[in-house]
Enzyme design. Structure first.
Site, PDB file in Angstrom:
ATOM      1  N   ALA A 100      35.667  30.699  15.879  1.00 48.00           N
ATOM      2  CA  ALA A 100      34.267  31.013  15.608  1.00 48.00           C
ATOM      3  C   ALA A 100      33.604  31.743  16.766  1.00 48.00           C
ATOM      4  O   ALA A 100      32.818  32.678  16.566  1.00 48.00           O
ATOM      5  CB  ALA A 100      33.498  29.727  15.300  1.00 48.00           C
ATOM      6  N   GLU A 101      33.917  31.319  17.965  1.00 47.03           N
ATOM      7  CA  GLU A 101      33.243  31.869  19.142  1.00 47.03           C
ATOM      8  C   GLU A 101      33.749  33.255  19.536  1.00 47.03           C
ATOM      9  O   GLU A 101      32.963  34.136  19.892  1.00 47.03           O
ATOM     10  CB  GLU A 101      33.419  30.915  20.329  1.00 47.03           C
ATOM     11  CG  GLU A 101      32.648  29.613  20.215  1.00 47.03           C
ATOM     12  CD  GLU A 101      31.151  29.790  20.420  1.00 47.03           C
ATOM     13  OE1 GLU A 101      30.747  30.831  20.973  1.00 47.03           O
ATOM     14  OE2 GLU A 101      30.396  28.898  20.013  1.00 47.03           O
ATOM     15  N   SER A 102      35.065  33.446  19.504  1.00 45.90           N
ATOM     16  CA  SER A 102      35.622  34.661  20.096  1.00 45.90           C
ATOM     17  C   SER A 102      36.685  35.357  19.259  1.00 45.90           C
ATOM     18  O   SER A 102      37.201  36.387  19.660  1.00 45.90           O
ATOM     19  CB  SER A 102      36.248  34.323  21.449  1.00 45.90           C
ATOM     20  OG  SER A 102      37.387  33.477  21.260  1.00 45.90           O
ATOM     21  N   TYR A 187      26.692  29.114  11.555  1.00 46.70           N
ATOM     22  CA  TYR A 187      27.739  28.739  12.500  1.00 46.70           C
ATOM     23  C   TYR A 187      28.312  27.369  12.141  1.00 46.70           C
ATOM     24  O   TYR A 187      29.535  27.189  12.075  1.00 46.70           O
ATOM     25  CB  TYR A 187      27.171  28.729  13.919  1.00 46.70           C
ATOM     26  CG  TYR A 187      28.142  28.340  15.004  1.00 46.70           C
ATOM     27  CD1 TYR A 187      28.936  29.293  15.632  1.00 46.70           C
ATOM     28  CD2 TYR A 187      28.262  27.014  15.419  1.00 46.70           C
ATOM     29  CE1 TYR A 187      29.826  28.944  16.636  1.00 46.70           C
ATOM     30  CE2 TYR A 187      29.151  26.649  16.421  1.00 46.70           C
ATOM     31  CZ  TYR A 187      29.919  27.609  17.031  1.00 46.70           C
ATOM     32  OH  TYR A 187      30.805  27.262  18.022  1.00 46.70           O
TER      33      TYR A 187
END
Length: 202
Positions: A100-102, A187
């Site tokens: 999700a982040e990167s 998110y």
């Protein structure tokens, strides 16, 4: 000022100044005196790396189908599994956060200055003893430690854990739950989907 701290501050200042949207590209390279430098124009006559900008799962208008987008089942296996055992947390959750982040890009960089696979802010990285947030092992170790603390704090409630990871613990406290921020809402939903999918595969 220590060189690593100076570079982090320089990077944060540059990101805050130059990035107006997710389409802007940032390039990292070594200057003639060996100091890490950043530009929105590809450097000439020197090697460089392009940094990914933005949180992969935070875009409100994302066209990604989170129920069937490709999973990263074999990336950084050793480090992720080591940290999962060390902190007694689900390796599938670590993978979901990284995805999700990167999007599993060690060079990922957010508009706010968060860096690396688990998008550590410079202050958080420093507190956790990270010398280079773009180093995959250092980033995963620190990010997993931070994640484990959030899991303990919220009693294993992954919805609150993911909300705090995105919006901050203060925001979760103020709103007594998931903050009403559109980015945080999507998110949290996407973390849930990714977590379930990784759990089913590993």
């Amino acid at each position: 000022m220590k060189p690593v701290l100076y570079v982090c501050l320089l990077l944060h200042s540059f990101i805050s100044y130059v990035i107006a949207d997710d389409d802007v590209k940032v390039y990292q390279y070594k200057s003639s005196n060996g100091i890490s430098s950043f530009s929105d124009i590809p450097p000439i006559n020197t090697s460089f790396q392009q940094l990914r900008i933005g949180c992969f799962a935070c875009k409100l208008n994302s066209l990604v189908n989170w129920h069937n987008t490709r999973l990263f089942l074999n990336h950084f296996n050793k480090t992720i599994n080591q940290q999962a055992r060390l902190y007694k947390i689900d390796p599938a959750l670590i993978r979901a956060i990284i995805h999700a982040e990167s999007h599993f890009d060690p060079l990922a960089l957010s508009k706010a200055g968060a860096q690396g696979l688990m998008q550590l802010m410079p202050a958080t990285a420093k507190e956790l003893g990270v010398k280079n947030s773009f180093n995959a092992k250092q980033n995963i170790r620190a990010g997993s430690k931070h994640l484990a603390r959030l899991i303990r704090k919220y009693g294993g409630n992954i919805t609150l854990v993911s909300a705090a990871y995105n919006a901050g613990e203060g925001a979760v406290k103020r709103h007594k739950g998931v903050p009403p921020y559109p980015e945080t809402k999507v998110y949290v939903q996407r973390i849930k989907i990714l977590h379930q999918r990784y759990n089913a595969e590993i």
